[in-house]
Scaffold this motif. Structure first.
Motif, PDB file in Angstrom:
ATOM      1  N   ALA A 433       0.848  -1.203   0.000  1.00  0.00           N
ATOM      2  CA  ALA A 433       0.000   0.000   0.000  1.00  0.00           C
ATOM      3  C   ALA A 433       0.882   1.252   0.000  1.00  0.00           C
ATOM      4  CB  ALA A 433      -0.897  -0.005   1.223  1.00  0.00           C
ATOM      5  N   LEU A 434       1.959   1.223   0.810  1.00  0.00           N
ATOM      6  CA  LEU A 434       2.888   2.375   0.869  1.00  0.00           C
ATOM      7  C   LEU A 434       3.461   2.658  -0.510  1.00  0.00           C
ATOM      8  CD1 LEU A 434       5.335   2.283   3.952  1.00  0.00           C
ATOM      9  CD2 LEU A 434       4.072   4.230   3.050  1.00  0.00           C
ATOM     10  N   TYR A 435       3.860   1.570  -1.189  1.00  0.00           N
ATOM     11  CA  TYR A 435       4.506   1.745  -2.496  1.00  0.00           C
ATOM     12  C   TYR A 435       3.494   2.231  -3.534  1.00  0.00           C
ATOM     13  CZ  TYR A 435       7.026   0.648  -6.820  1.00  0.00           C
ATOM     14  OH  TYR A 435       7.610   0.731  -8.059  1.00  0.00           O
ATOM     15  N   LEU A 436       2.335   1.579  -3.583  1.00  0.00           N
ATOM     16  CA  LEU A 436       1.372   1.909  -4.632  1.00  0.00           C
ATOM     17  C   LEU A 436       0.770   3.290  -4.418  1.00  0.00           C
ATOM     18  CD1 LEU A 436      -0.317  -1.582  -5.003  1.00  0.00           C
ATOM     19  CD2 LEU A 436       1.169  -0.429  -6.659  1.00  0.00           C
ATOM     20  N   GLN A 437       0.498   3.646  -3.143  1.00  0.00           N
ATOM     21  CA  GLN A 437      -0.158   4.940  -2.907  1.00  0.00           C
ATOM     22  C   GLN A 437       0.854   6.080  -2.763  1.00  0.00           C
ATOM     23  OE1 GLN A 437      -2.369   3.608   0.461  1.00  0.00           O
ATOM     24  NE2 GLN A 437      -3.638   2.335  -0.874  1.00  0.00           N
ATOM     25  N   SER A 438       1.934   5.854  -1.965  1.00  0.00           N
ATOM     26  CA  SER A 438       2.865   6.980  -1.746  1.00  0.00           C
ATOM     27  C   SER A 438       4.210   6.775  -2.426  1.00  0.00           C
ATOM     28  CB  SER A 438       3.094   7.165  -0.240  1.00  0.00           C
ATOM     29  OG  SER A 438       2.032   6.645   0.482  1.00  0.00           O
ATOM     30  N   LYS A 439       4.311   5.727  -3.244  1.00  0.00           N
ATOM     31  CA  LYS A 439       5.549   5.476  -4.011  1.00  0.00           C
ATOM     32  C   LYS A 439       6.784   5.382  -3.116  1.00  0.00           C
ATOM     33  CE  LYS A 439       3.235   7.431  -7.906  1.00  0.00           C
ATOM     34  NZ  LYS A 439       2.981   8.531  -8.829  1.00  0.00           N
ATOM     35  N   VAL A 440       6.567   4.886  -1.894  1.00  0.00           N
ATOM     36  CA  VAL A 440       7.693   4.712  -0.964  1.00  0.00           C
ATOM     37  C   VAL A 440       8.305   3.334  -1.195  1.00  0.00           C
ATOM     38  CG1 VAL A 440       8.249   4.318   1.469  1.00  0.00           C
ATOM     39  CG2 VAL A 440       6.772   6.253   0.799  1.00  0.00           C
ATOM     40  N   VAL A 441       9.641   3.312  -1.388  1.00  0.00           N
ATOM     41  CA  VAL A 441      10.341   2.037  -1.563  1.00  0.00           C
ATOM     42  C   VAL A 441      10.881   1.604  -0.205  1.00  0.00           C
ATOM     43  CG1 VAL A 441      12.325   0.910  -2.648  1.00  0.00           C
ATOM     44  CG2 VAL A 441      10.968   2.594  -3.935  1.00  0.00           C
ATOM     45  N   VAL A 442      10.434   0.429   0.261  1.00  0.00           N
ATOM     46  CA  VAL A 442      10.940  -0.077   1.545  1.00  0.00           C
ATOM     47  C   VAL A 442      12.228  -0.848   1.270  1.00  0.00           C
ATOM     48  CG1 VAL A 442      10.438  -1.592   3.485  1.00  0.00           C
ATOM     49  CG2 VAL A 442       8.601  -0.213   2.460  1.00  0.00           C
ATOM     50  N   ALA A 443      13.342  -0.397   1.908  1.00  0.00           N
ATOM     51  CA  ALA A 443      14.649  -1.012   1.631  1.00  0.00           C
ATOM     52  C   ALA A 443      15.383  -1.273   2.931  1.00  0.00           C
ATOM     53  CB  ALA A 443      15.462  -0.085   0.734  1.00  0.00           C
ATOM     54  N   SER A 444      16.365  -2.186   2.866  1.00  0.00           N
ATOM     55  CA  SER A 444      17.121  -2.582   4.068  1.00  0.00           C
ATOM     56  C   SER A 444      18.236  -1.570   4.347  1.00  0.00           C
ATOM     57  CB  SER A 444      17.766  -3.948   3.805  1.00  0.00           C
ATOM     58  OG  SER A 444      18.754  -3.775   2.781  1.00  0.00           O
ATOM     59  N   GLU A 445      18.869  -1.746   5.506  1.00  0.00           N
ATOM     60  CA  GLU A 445      19.999  -0.878   5.866  1.00  0.00           C
ATOM     61  C   GLU A 445      21.105  -0.981   4.820  1.00  0.00           C
ATOM     62  OE1 GLU A 445      18.044   0.874   8.312  1.00  0.00           O
ATOM     63  OE2 GLU A 445      20.154   1.453   8.117  1.00  0.00           O
ATOM     64  N   GLN A 446      21.345  -2.212   4.327  1.00  0.00           N
ATOM     65  CA  GLN A 446      22.445  -2.382   3.346  1.00  0.00           C
ATOM     66  C   GLN A 446      22.155  -1.540   2.114  1.00  0.00           C
ATOM     67  OE1 GLN A 446      22.269  -4.783   0.254  1.00  0.00           O
ATOM     68  NE2 GLN A 446      24.376  -5.510   0.122  1.00  0.00           N
ATOM     69  N   VAL A 447      20.937  -1.625   1.613  1.00  0.00           N
ATOM     70  CA  VAL A 447      20.610  -0.886   0.387  1.00  0.00           C
ATOM     71  C   VAL A 447      20.652   0.617   0.646  1.00  0.00           C
ATOM     72  CG1 VAL A 447      18.753  -0.418  -1.261  1.00  0.00           C
ATOM     73  CG2 VAL A 447      19.261  -2.769  -0.600  1.00  0.00           C
ATOM     74  N   LEU A 448      20.045   1.050   1.757  1.00  0.00           N
ATOM     75  CA  LEU A 448      20.017   2.501   2.056  1.00  0.00           C
ATOM     76  C   LEU A 448      21.436   3.032   2.254  1.00  0.00           C
ATOM     77  CD1 LEU A 448      16.901   2.584   4.419  1.00  0.00           C
ATOM     78  CD2 LEU A 448      17.045   3.338   2.022  1.00  0.00           C
ATOM     79  N   GLY A 449      22.300   2.198   2.816  1.00  0.00           N
ATOM     80  CA  GLY A 449      23.687   2.621   3.008  1.00  0.00           C
ATOM     81  C   GLY A 449      24.380   2.844   1.669  1.00  0.00           C
ATOM     82  N   LEU A 450      24.160   1.912   0.748  1.00  0.00           N
ATOM     83  CA  LEU A 450      24.767   2.040  -0.597  1.00  0.00           C
ATOM     84  C   LEU A 450      24.212   3.278  -1.298  1.00  0.00           C
ATOM     85  CD1 LEU A 450      24.655  -1.722  -1.642  1.00  0.00           C
ATOM     86  CD2 LEU A 450      26.731  -0.344  -1.352  1.00  0.00           C
ATOM     87  N   VAL A 451      22.919   3.508  -1.149  1.00  0.00           N
ATOM     88  CA  VAL A 451      22.297   4.679  -1.790  1.00  0.00           C
ATOM     89  C   VAL A 451      22.903   5.970  -1.246  1.00  0.00           C
ATOM     90  CG1 VAL A 451      20.134   6.010  -1.950  1.00  0.00           C
ATOM     91  CG2 VAL A 451      20.139   3.544  -2.408  1.00  0.00           C
ATOM     92  N   SER A 452      23.105   6.033   0.066  1.00  0.00           N
ATOM     93  CA  SER A 452      23.641   7.290   0.615  1.00  0.00           C
ATOM     94  C   SER A 452      25.103   7.453   0.210  1.00  0.00           C
ATOM     95  CB  SER A 452      23.480   7.357   2.131  1.00  0.00           C
ATOM     96  OG  SER A 452      24.236   6.330   2.713  1.00  0.00           O
ATOM     97  N   GLN A 453      25.834   6.352   0.025  1.00  0.00           N
ATOM     98  CA  GLN A 453      27.206   6.475  -0.498  1.00  0.00           C
ATOM     99  C   GLN A 453      27.163   7.076  -1.916  1.00  0.00           C
ATOM    100  OE1 GLN A 453      29.334   2.725  -0.392  1.00  0.00           O
ATOM    101  NE2 GLN A 453      28.584   2.382   1.699  1.00  0.00           N
ATOM    102  N   PHE A 454      26.197   6.593  -2.718  1.00  0.00           N
ATOM    103  CA  PHE A 454      26.085   7.130  -4.090  1.00  0.00           C
ATOM    104  C   PHE A 454      25.804   8.633  -4.024  1.00  0.00           C
ATOM    105  CE2 PHE A 454      25.118   7.411  -8.526  1.00  0.00           C
ATOM    106  CZ  PHE A 454      24.110   8.353  -8.617  1.00  0.00           C
ATOM    107  N   GLN A 455      24.864   9.013  -3.178  1.00  0.00           N
ATOM    108  CA  GLN A 455      24.463  10.428  -3.124  1.00  0.00           C
ATOM    109  C   GLN A 455      25.609  11.295  -2.630  1.00  0.00           C
ATOM    110  OE1 GLN A 455      20.992   9.536  -0.813  1.00  0.00           O
ATOM    111  NE2 GLN A 455      19.605  10.095  -2.503  1.00  0.00           N
ATOM    112  N   LYS A 456      26.417  10.758  -1.679  1.00  0.00           N
ATOM    113  CA  LYS A 456      27.567  11.536  -1.176  1.00  0.00           C
ATOM    114  C   LYS A 456      28.545  11.761  -2.327  1.00  0.00           C
ATOM    115  CE  LYS A 456      29.465   9.491   2.457  1.00  0.00           C
ATOM    116  NZ  LYS A 456      28.358   8.640   2.950  1.00  0.00           N
TER     117      LYS A 456
END
Ligand SMILES: CC(C)(COP(=O)(O)OP(=O)(O)O)[C@@H](O)C(=O)NCCC(N)=O
Length: 460
Positions: A433-456
């Motif tokens: 419901a979160l994804y379909l209605q608010s387009k929120v992607v639920v991700a693990s710490e490992q994935v979020l960590g990699l994403v923040s490294q990319f953004q840095k």
């Protein structure tokens, strides 16, 4: 020819009975449906387009009577509720496309449902190839999809487990339909339905012997991080004697087989149904996850690198240190732009065999891949179709795996990386419901960590 089309349409697409006689009129002869099916099958692709255009345009909704009823409904707003409901029902009835009755009658003859599934596949192809932009064709697709969604609702589907004892014609179809990791030979197929494996399909009484969607599962000790260990050649284990080696179910391939059932969400229902099946067979099983390919990552990355190069921002993607290592590792002639060296490097699969290059590229490619899966969107949803599918189901983007698919295809498509979309059973409906209605992607710490490294690194 055209006259043939008009003749058959006028004859078999019965006019909508009047509202008063809607339940009293006898169904048309079955021969009408059979003639329609026979005629349609005899048409080539081009004639089918003009035939479906005529059907949807001239045998759809009677717009005049609809607008008259809409005006009438407005007039009755001040009347009592019973009158209003009556006029609404009349309006609802007149919004039924004339051809919808024909589709209903066709569904009741032998092979009729399969015919309509294939008919929708033709309609979807017309729409996706933009062979026609007619709103009537889109309407026809909508009517077909809603009928098919009713007929193929999960309560009317049968779950079948495919084993080595299943009929050859089913095993042959399972092999032919496998879209994700093609089956190489009989031994390969035998292993995929053998010990520590499960293969399930949904079937429907109206299409006997036709697996509608197929799910391949590996039963493992913990969540797999590599596909070769699942599909590679190895002696088939004798039997599943060691039950406490089975704690996790890994969905490593899912394929729907009927193009005309796209959008009916069979894959999602099959995964949920199989989870229940496995829980009853292995009550202690608590880990359910996919091991999914990442089609499109390599081409997305090549595009990103060339775009950054054009904008002279190539250096943003890697740190100084990483660029130096890439240049040293590729001993690229001086003056070559580092970003070109990198593009050339990941354009082939040699780097995978070099321990040094792999070590240099791992942090870079893993964070770029994490951003591709988590950050890249299309109309707000994940750009990658496999991610979008599992996220719609409520799975968590759980773990990126390096050197997970070292086959030539795996390296070419996604630099050898694969991802686990994990199904935390108590979270899937909330996440979906979160994804379909608010387009929120639920991700693990490992994935979020990699994403923040990319953004840095990329100051995105
Ligand atoms: C992933 C699949 C099975 C999803 O099908 P389904 O659940 O019916 O979704 P939809 O077609 O109703 O949107 C389907 O899109 C498919 O077969 N894709 C190609 C193979 C793959 N696994 O990517």
């Amino acid at each position: 020819g055209v006259t043939g089309m008009e003749e058959i349409l006028a004859r078999v697409v019965a006019p909508l009975p009047t509202y008063e006689t809607r339940d009293k009129s006898p169904p048309p002869p079955e021969s009408n449906s059979l003639d329609f099916m026979h005629f349609y099958k005899s048409l080539d692709k081009e004639d089918r387009l003009s035939f479906l255009t005529k059907l949807s345009q001239d045998f759809g909704v009677d717009h005049k009577s609809v607008s008259e009823l809409a005006v009438k409904l407005l007039d009755t707003q001040l009347r009592d509720l019973a009158t209003i409901l009556q006029v609404e029902d009349r309006l609802r009835y007149n919004l039924t496309p004339r051809y919808k009755q024909l589709l209903n009658h066709i569904s009741r003859v032998e092979g009729g449902v399969k015919f309509l599934v294939d008919l929708r596949a033709d309609v979807l192809e017309i729409i996706s190839s933009k062979a026609s932009e007619s709103p009537h064709i889109k309407d026809l697709n909508g009517t077909l999809k809603s009928l098919l969604s009713e007929w193929f609702s999960v309560g009317l589907l049968r779950l079948e487990r495919i084993t080595w004892q299943s009929p050859c014609e089913i095993l042959q179809k399972i092999s032919q339909y496998e879209a994700v990791h093609p089956v190489r030979n009989w031994t390969d197929l035998k292993r995929r339905v053998g010990p520590y494996r499960r293969c399930y399909a949904f079937t429907h009484a109206a299409m006997p012997g036709e697996p509608l969607v197929v799910l391949h599962v590996a039963l493992t000790e913990d969540i797999s991080d590599n596909i070769q260990s699942i599909v590679r050649e190895f002696a088939t284990l004798h039997s599943e004697e060691d039950v406490n080696k089975i704690n996790a179910a890994i969905f490593y391939s899912i394929s729907s087989t009927q193009a005309g059932l796209q959008g009916v969400e069979l894959g999602n229902y099959l995964i949920k149904r199989v989870v229940r099946e496995l829980q009853s067979e292995f009550p202690h099983m608590a880990q359910f996850s996919s091991l999914s390919p990442i089609p499109g990552f390599s081409s997305w990355l090549q595009g990103l690198l060339s775009q950054y190069r054009k904008e002279g921002r190539g250096s943003d993607l890697l740190s100084e240190q990483e660029w130096r290592e890439v240049e040293q590792a590729t001993d690229s002639p001086s003056g070559t732009l580092a970003v070109d060296a990198l593009r050339k490097l990941i354009g082939t699969s040699e780097w995978l065999r070099s321990e040094r290059l792999s070590r240099v590229l791992e942090p870079v490619l893993m964070r770029l891949c994490a951003w591709y899966l988590y950050g890249e969107k299309r109309r707000g949803y994940a750009l990658n179709p496999v991610a979008n599918f599992h996220l719609q189901n409520g799975a968590t983007m759980w773990r990126l795996n390096w050197h997970a698919d070292t086959s030539p295809r795996g390296v070419a498509n996604s630099c050898g990386i694969m991802v686990n979309y994990r199904y935390f059973l108590s979270e899937t409906s909330k996440n979906s419901a979160l994804y379909l209605q608010s387009k929120v992607v639920v991700a693990s710490e490992q994935v979020l960590g990699l994403v923040s490294q990319f953004q840095k690194n990329s100051k995105l």
